[in-house]
Motif scaffolding. Structure first.
Motif, PDB file in Angstrom:
ATOM      1  N   UNK A   1       0.828  -1.209   0.000  1.00 22.77           N
ATOM      2  CA  UNK A   1       0.000   0.000   0.000  1.00 22.77           C
ATOM      3  C   UNK A   1       0.864   1.262   0.000  1.00 22.77           C
ATOM      4  N   UNK A   2       1.882   1.249   0.865  1.00 24.52           N
ATOM      5  CA  UNK A   2       2.721   2.444   0.972  1.00 24.52           C
ATOM      6  C   UNK A   2       3.399   2.730  -0.368  1.00 24.52           C
ATOM      7  N   UNK A   3       4.022   1.683  -0.961  1.00 20.32           N
ATOM      8  CA  UNK A   3       4.750   1.925  -2.204  1.00 20.32           C
ATOM      9  C   UNK A   3       3.825   2.151  -3.374  1.00 20.32           C
ATOM     10  N   UNK A   4       2.574   1.673  -3.286  1.00 19.28           N
ATOM     11  CA  UNK A   4       1.582   1.965  -4.318  1.00 19.28           C
ATOM     12  C   UNK A   4       1.350   3.452  -4.366  1.00 19.28           C
ATOM     13  N   UNK A   5       1.381   4.030  -3.164  1.00 25.66           N
ATOM     14  CA  UNK A   5       1.112   5.450  -3.023  1.00 25.66           C
ATOM     15  C   UNK A   5       2.335   6.250  -3.450  1.00 25.66           C
ATOM     16  N   UNK A   6       3.560   5.772  -3.105  1.00 26.66           N
ATOM     17  CA  UNK A   6       4.776   6.519  -3.438  1.00 26.66           C
ATOM     18  C   UNK A   6       5.156   6.300  -4.907  1.00 26.66           C
ATOM     19  N   UNK A   7       5.306   5.014  -5.270  1.00 27.25           N
ATOM     20  CA  UNK A   7       5.786   4.731  -6.630  1.00 27.25           C
ATOM     21  C   UNK A   7       5.274   3.362  -7.060  1.00 27.25           C
ATOM     22  N   UNK A   8       4.171   3.301  -7.768  1.00 28.21           N
ATOM     23  CA  UNK A   8       3.517   2.022  -8.079  1.00 28.21           C
ATOM     24  C   UNK A   8       4.438   1.016  -8.758  1.00 28.21           C
ATOM     25  N   UNK A   9       5.403   1.426  -9.546  1.00 24.88           N
ATOM     26  CA  UNK A   9       6.227   0.469 -10.289  1.00 24.88           C
ATOM     27  C   UNK A   9       7.157  -0.318  -9.365  1.00 24.88           C
ATOM     28  N   UNK A  10       7.433   0.224  -8.124  1.00 21.88           N
ATOM     29  CA  UNK A  10       8.384  -0.433  -7.234  1.00 21.88           C
ATOM     30  C   UNK A  10       7.714  -1.367  -6.229  1.00 21.88           C
ATOM     31  N   UNK A  11       6.395  -1.509  -6.321  1.00 22.63           N
ATOM     32  CA  UNK A  11       5.671  -2.307  -5.328  1.00 22.63           C
ATOM     33  C   UNK A  11       6.222  -3.734  -5.267  1.00 22.63           C
ATOM     34  N   UNK A  12       6.266  -4.380  -6.419  1.00 27.13           N
ATOM     35  CA  UNK A  12       6.678  -5.791  -6.458  1.00 27.13           C
ATOM     36  C   UNK A  12       8.069  -5.955  -5.870  1.00 27.13           C
ATOM     37  N   UNK A  13       9.016  -5.083  -6.282  1.00 23.22           N
ATOM     38  CA  UNK A  13      10.396  -5.186  -5.803  1.00 23.22           C
ATOM     39  C   UNK A  13      10.454  -5.172  -4.285  1.00 23.22           C
ATOM     40  N   UNK A  14       9.709  -4.241  -3.668  1.00 18.59           N
ATOM     41  CA  UNK A  14       9.828  -4.088  -2.230  1.00 18.59           C
ATOM     42  C   UNK A  14       9.108  -5.179  -1.469  1.00 18.59           C
ATOM     43  N   UNK A  15       8.001  -5.644  -2.006  1.00 23.64           N
ATOM     44  CA  UNK A  15       7.300  -6.743  -1.341  1.00 23.64           C
ATOM     45  C   UNK A  15       8.181  -7.998  -1.387  1.00 23.64           C
ATOM     46  N   UNK A  16       8.798  -8.251  -2.541  1.00 21.76           N
ATOM     47  CA  UNK A  16       9.677  -9.417  -2.644  1.00 21.76           C
ATOM     48  C   UNK A  16      10.847  -9.274  -1.679  1.00 21.76           C
ATOM     49  N   UNK A  17      11.435  -8.064  -1.631  1.00 23.41           N
ATOM     50  CA  UNK A  17      12.552  -7.843  -0.720  1.00 23.41           C
ATOM     51  C   UNK A  17      12.134  -8.154   0.702  1.00 23.41           C
ATOM     52  N   UNK A  18      10.928  -7.749   1.069  1.00 25.36           N
ATOM     53  CA  UNK A  18      10.434  -7.992   2.421  1.00 25.36           C
ATOM     54  C   UNK A  18      10.319  -9.491   2.686  1.00 25.36           C
ATOM     55  N   UNK A  19       9.700 -10.201   1.710  1.00 22.16           N
ATOM     56  CA  UNK A  19       9.479 -11.638   1.923  1.00 22.16           C
ATOM     57  C   UNK A  19      10.802 -12.397   1.988  1.00 22.16           C
ATOM     58  N   UNK A  20      11.777 -11.975   1.193  1.00 26.98           N
ATOM     59  CA  UNK A  20      13.058 -12.696   1.204  1.00 26.98           C
ATOM     60  C   UNK A  20      13.816 -12.409   2.499  1.00 26.98           C
ATOM     61  N   UNK A  21      13.853 -11.139   2.889  1.00 21.10           N
ATOM     62  CA  UNK A  21      14.668 -10.797   4.059  1.00 21.10           C
ATOM     63  C   UNK A  21      14.044 -11.329   5.345  1.00 21.10           C
ATOM     64  N   UNK A  22      12.729 -11.473   5.385  1.00 17.36           N
ATOM     65  CA  UNK A  22      12.111 -11.994   6.600  1.00 17.36           C
ATOM     66  C   UNK A  22      11.984 -13.512   6.572  1.00 17.36           C
ATOM     67  N   UNK A  23      12.472 -14.124   5.509  1.00 20.24           N
ATOM     68  CA  UNK A  23      12.432 -15.575   5.471  1.00 20.24           C
ATOM     69  C   UNK A  23      13.198 -16.107   6.691  1.00 20.24           C
ATOM     70  N   UNK A  24      12.533 -16.862   7.545  1.00 18.26           N
ATOM     71  CA  UNK A  24      13.096 -17.108   8.870  1.00 18.26           C
ATOM     72  C   UNK A  24      14.182 -18.168   8.888  1.00 18.26           C
ATOM     73  N   UNK A  25      15.302 -17.841   8.287  1.00 18.68           N
ATOM     74  CA  UNK A  25      16.413 -18.776   8.285  1.00 18.68           C
ATOM     75  C   UNK A  25      16.926 -19.009   9.698  1.00 18.68           C
TER      76      UNK A  25
END
Lengths: 57, 884
Positions: free
Chosen positions: B468-492
């Motif tokens: 939602x936040x990145x949709x509001x700031x810059x719609x084209x970057x939404x996917x990149x940041x959501x993926x970054x979130x999911x990868x970095x929080x992957x509970x290794x």
């Protein structure tokens, strides 16, 4: 830089050889006991170890 | 190099003729303290077993090399050498049935077999055992696996019998017994295939990282389109193998968990594999899309390292589980499966237990365990049912009495008519029940898995917020940041936090003689608020011993000298209390427990200056009389002895008082005068009181349930300071189980500590079942934790260790959660790229690994010579006795 097109596949082949060697060593039970072989080194002996060192199939 | 002779502390004992060494002098063979009654004269030994082995080694010329090597790689607790082996085990080794079932025939007619070898602990043992091919004709190869104490043998059955090999090993103090009920084969197989996965995924991860390094160093699509594209496609190829081959496991288990959660409609069924699989799949899909389209980020390196690291943690966990599995196999294999069958013509032959049928006649010699359920056909003896029923007092049996498999025959040989053998016997049925009952037990969610529900929900909310936040700031970057979130929080780190800590703890516990068969026990142990304890064999030794003696010391020695001519359990206890430890050195004694060797052996090792015993007359059920060194000595029931004495003190209350405590009073009269009063009973273990007070201090409710007589039970409870309403006697096995279940219904987490067959059901029902050292097979199979160290002090170590392990796990989990929160915040603010992920994720795992490895949960065993002389750590047979 185009030498990389040759070097990277060679590196991969080497890695593949490593993996194959690892596969063989695991399958032949070399990781089942990692302690006794280390001790065996200490035993300096004139012993002619028989050819079939690991009789387990 | 010959071993240094032990220092002789002559100065301490001026006037002593042959000055005895200090009790903590190390035994020349095993290094344990020799105690107050050492064997031999300079060098000194702790027991005659060590003495025999010491001389055997020197006579065969192995001594120098053996003692040179014996201090090398000595990570295991040494033990006094054993020089006796169950003749049934020996005879079984040569039977065709055994060769058929437990050995493998090679193409050339030779055979291979695995044997467990008790007593191996150092480099010298490896050297000596592996000399077998040089020493015995017919042995082709011998390979010892020291951590597992397993010998792989390759031999020619025509040239050498297996029993010859076992006898050769025995003269150096190693007791061989066959590998039975072997589950280690499948465990090894599982370990190997996971190890291959670990190796392959690390190789793939390494190569993907190399390629990723090129990107981090500046290679990009605009600069060198050909090379960059090729590198990306190659990374994808390698990562595809890694995800499909290594990551498939997580995806499969995540799928199963989601299906279960949907069915049960509970977040609690979700486990840690779900966020892991999600991170892997999302990261992989996004990177693959970037590769195909030629734009965007690739995360292949982070994903492949993640898979390899998690598989490594899982492999370590699997490997640590084999410690308990191997120990169980080893203890179970100790049971002889041979029986002495009496033929119709009266001849006795040894046959395998599975050849015994209802109606056969079986002979049970003194000191052996009854192998079948049946009726005594002939013979009169005393049997010890302590393991079966918890009764501490031996029971007399004669023709027509029922006996059950598992009882020990104490006095005289018995012929038993078989009614049920093997799986049909009561013990056999119980074992079956335990095996069947083990499966449906509810899986307890580990702490980490309990967090997963919240974790998944939290990550989902954060991902939505990021979108939602990145949709509001810059719609084209939404996917990149959501993926970054999911990868970095992957509970290794989160996924490794629990298994690694538990794996390291299991290894440390095993070194301390504590085997954790199942990992949820560790967590449960910290939640225990009720403990049920068995008495016989757990709080007590489980056999008769001399508890109290009032009167003339010399008379006790005379009584012991006289009783050496009897086979009554009381006589045996008296001789044991006054004799030296050297009895188990007598070879060929066919006993499962050396301490129960019949006293008839004692005179042979008694010093040459021993008392002269004449005119022995044993009166059945009353006592024994005879002449010792010219004095009339009478030992027996107080009222019987009284009839021979002219004077009887006015203080007979002592005998009644002892009887009220559940002990057996015995009077000794010398020359017609009461000389000493003895009390026999089942002695408390020295550390029982400490354990109970520790459990009490932990705030747990301790109750004592025993199958023994209520008088005995309440006497034990009194001496341990346990309230009378917490101790019950005459408790049937079913009632023990019911008592445990009742406590559980009250919402308690219950631990059961026991050793006997009658405890097995309760051990199984309890949240944590703890079987103490020397327990019955059934208790061993039913328990979650079993001890191989004598006494109850390991129980205290167990509780303390479990507390510390849970501390480590909590520390690991908090760190991982902190890391994930920080990572999520960074990803939401848009600063996480593939490089940040590639550095941050392994770093977080490294912290968890370090914290797990450096834990101090279970005390590591002290180096050699730790047990103080006469301490409970020593086997009871080696208890020092007062010098005569």
């Amino acid at each position: 830089m185009s030498v990389l097109y040759l070097l990277v596949p060679i590196a991969l082949l080497l890695a593949g050889a490593g993996v194959a060697a690892f596969f063989w060593s695991v399958r032949s039970g070399q990781f089942d006991d990692v302690e006794t072989p280390a001790i065996r080194v200490l035993v300096d002996e004139e012993r002619p170890r028989s050819s079939d060192e690991s009789p387990r199939p | 190099m010959t071993p240094a002779a032990p220092s002789i502390e002559a100065g301490d004992q001026p006037g002593a003729e042959a000055s005895a060494p200090a009790p903590d002098t190390a035994c020349v063979h095993c290094g344990l303290p020799v105690g107050a009654a050492p064997v031999g004269t300079d060098p000194y030994f702790c027991c005659s077993g060590c003495e025999i082995v010491y001389h055997a080694l020197h006579e065969s010329g192995f001594g120098d090399t053996y003692y040179r090597l014996s201090d090398v790689a000595r990570e295991r607790e040494p033990e006094p050498a054993k020089t006796s082996i169950d003749p049934l085990v020996l005879s079984e080794l040569d039977t065709d049935g055994f060769l058929e079932d437990h050995t493998e025939q090679q193409a050339d007619g030779t055979r291979t077999a695995d044997l467990f070898l008790d007593g191996v602990h150092c480099a010298a043992c490896v050297w000596l055992v592996e000399r077998l091919p040089q020493e015995l004709d017919g042995v082709l190869a011998a390979t010892l696996d020291l951590p597992r104490a397993r010998l792989s043998l390759h031999w020619d059955p025509d040239a050498c019998r297996l029993s010859t090999v076992a006898e050769w090993l025995l003269q150096f103090g190693y007791v061989a017994h066959p590998v039975r009920q072997d589950a280690s084969e499948s465990r090894t197989e599982g370990e190997r295939s996971l190890l291959v996965k670990v190796g392959v995924t690390w190789a793939l991860a390494g190569n993907v990282m190399l390629l990723a390094l090129a990107f981090y160093a500046g290679l990009d699509v605009s600069g060198d389109p050909g090379l960059a594209t090729a590198a990306r496609w190659l990374s994808m190829l390698l990562a595809t193998v890694s995800v499909g081959y290594g990551g498939g496991e997580f995806v499969r288990r995540a799928g199963a968990s989601i299906r279960l959660a949907l069915r049960t409609r509970s977040l609690r069924s979700l486990h840690m594999d779900i966020p892991i699989a999600l991170g892997i799949l999302v990261g992989y899909a996004d990177s693959a899309w970037s590769t195909v389209t030629g734009s965007g980020e690739v995360w292949f390196d982070s994903i492949t390292v993640l898979i390899a690291a998690l598989l490594t943690a899982r492999w370590l966990q699997l490997r640590s589980r084999r410690l308990a599995g191997d120990a169980t196999d080893r203890l179970l294999s100790l049971l002889p499966s041979m029986v002495r069958r009496v033929g119709p013509d009266g001849t006795v032959d040894t046959v395998r237990l599975d050849e015994i049928h209802r109606g056969d006649l079986v002979r049970v010699p003194t000191g052996e365990v009854v192998p079948v359920d049946g009726v005594v056909a002939s013979g009169e003896s005393t049997i010890n049912n302590a393991v079966l029923t918890g009764e501490s007092r031996p029971e007399s049996v004669r023709a027509g009495s029922d006996v059950a498999a598992g009882a020990t025959n104490l006095r005289a040989p018995l012929d038993v008519l078989v009614q049920a053998a093997g799986p049909e016997s009561r013990v056999g049925r119980l074992l079956d029940w335990i095996h069947d009952g083990a499966a449906p037990r509810a899986r307890v969610a580990s702490l980490a898995d309990r967090l997963t529900g919240y974790f998944v929900s939290g990550v989902a909310v954060l991902a939505l917020a990021t979108a939602l936040i990145w949709w509001w700031i810059e719609p084209s970057a939404v996917a990149t940041h959501v993926v970054a979130l999911l990868v970095i929080t992957c509970p290794c780190a989160l996924g490794m936090a629990t298994p690694l800590a538990l794996a390291v703890a299991a290894g440390k516990a095993a070194q301390a003689g504590i085997f954790l068969k199942n990992e949820s026990a560790t967590q449960h142990l910290t939640e225990i608020d009720a403990v049920v304890v068995d008495k016989t064999g757990t709080l007590t030794d489980g056999r008769l011993s001399l508890i109290d003696a009032v009167g003339d010391e010399q008379a006790i020695d005379r009584a012991a000298a006289l009783e050496a001519h009897s086979t009554h359990p009381i006589a045996e206890a008296l001789v044991r209390a006054r004799g030296s430890c050297s009895r188990d050195g007598s070879t060929g004694a066919g006993r499962t427990d050396p301490s129960q060797v019949a006293p008839a052996v004692a005179p042979t090792v008694a010093p040459a200056v021993g008392p002269v015993v004449e005119d022995v007359d044993a009166v059945s059920g009353q006592g024994i009389r005879g002449r010792v060194d010219g004095h009339d000595v009478i030992v027996g029931r107080p009222d019987w002895v009284r009839t021979f004495t002219s004077t009887w003190p006015d203080d007979p209350d002592r005998f009644t008082e002892w009887a009220e405590h559940g002990h057996t009073p015995v009077a000794v009269a010398v020359d017609g005068r009461l000389a000493v009063a003895l009390s026999f009973g089942d002695a408390l273990r020295p550390d029982s009181a400490d354990i109970l007070s520790m459990l009490d201090a932990m705030g747990t409710d301790v109750s004592l349930l025993s199958g023994d007589h209520p008088t005995v039970v309440s006497a034990v409870a009194r001496s341990l300071g346990l309230p009378a309403d917490r101790a019950r006697g005459h408790v049937m096995p079913e009632d023990k189980q019911a008592a445990v279940e009742r406590l559980q219904q009250e919402g308690r987490t219950v631990a059961m500590i026991g050793d006997g067959v009658n405890d097995a059901a309760a051990l199984q029902a309890a949240d944590v079942g703890i079987a103490v050292e020397g327990g019955s097979t059934a208790s061993l199979v039913a328990a979650d934790v079993f001890l191989t160290r004598d006494g109850l002090s390991p129980v205290a170590d167990l509780f303390r260790g479990a507390d510390r392990v849970m501390g480590v796990i909590r520390r690991n989990l908090s760190f991982s959660l902190f890391y994930n929160v920080a990572g999520a915040a960074a990803a939401m603010s848009g600063v996480v790229g593939p490089l940040v992920a590639a550095v941050a994720m392994p770093l977080s795992s490294l912290v968890v690994v370090t914290s797990s490895i450096l834990q101090r949960s279970f005390p590591s065993p002290e180096p050699t010579g730790s047990p103080a002389p006469g301490s409970p750590d020593r086997p009871p047979t080696h208890a020092p006795s007062p010098s005569p």
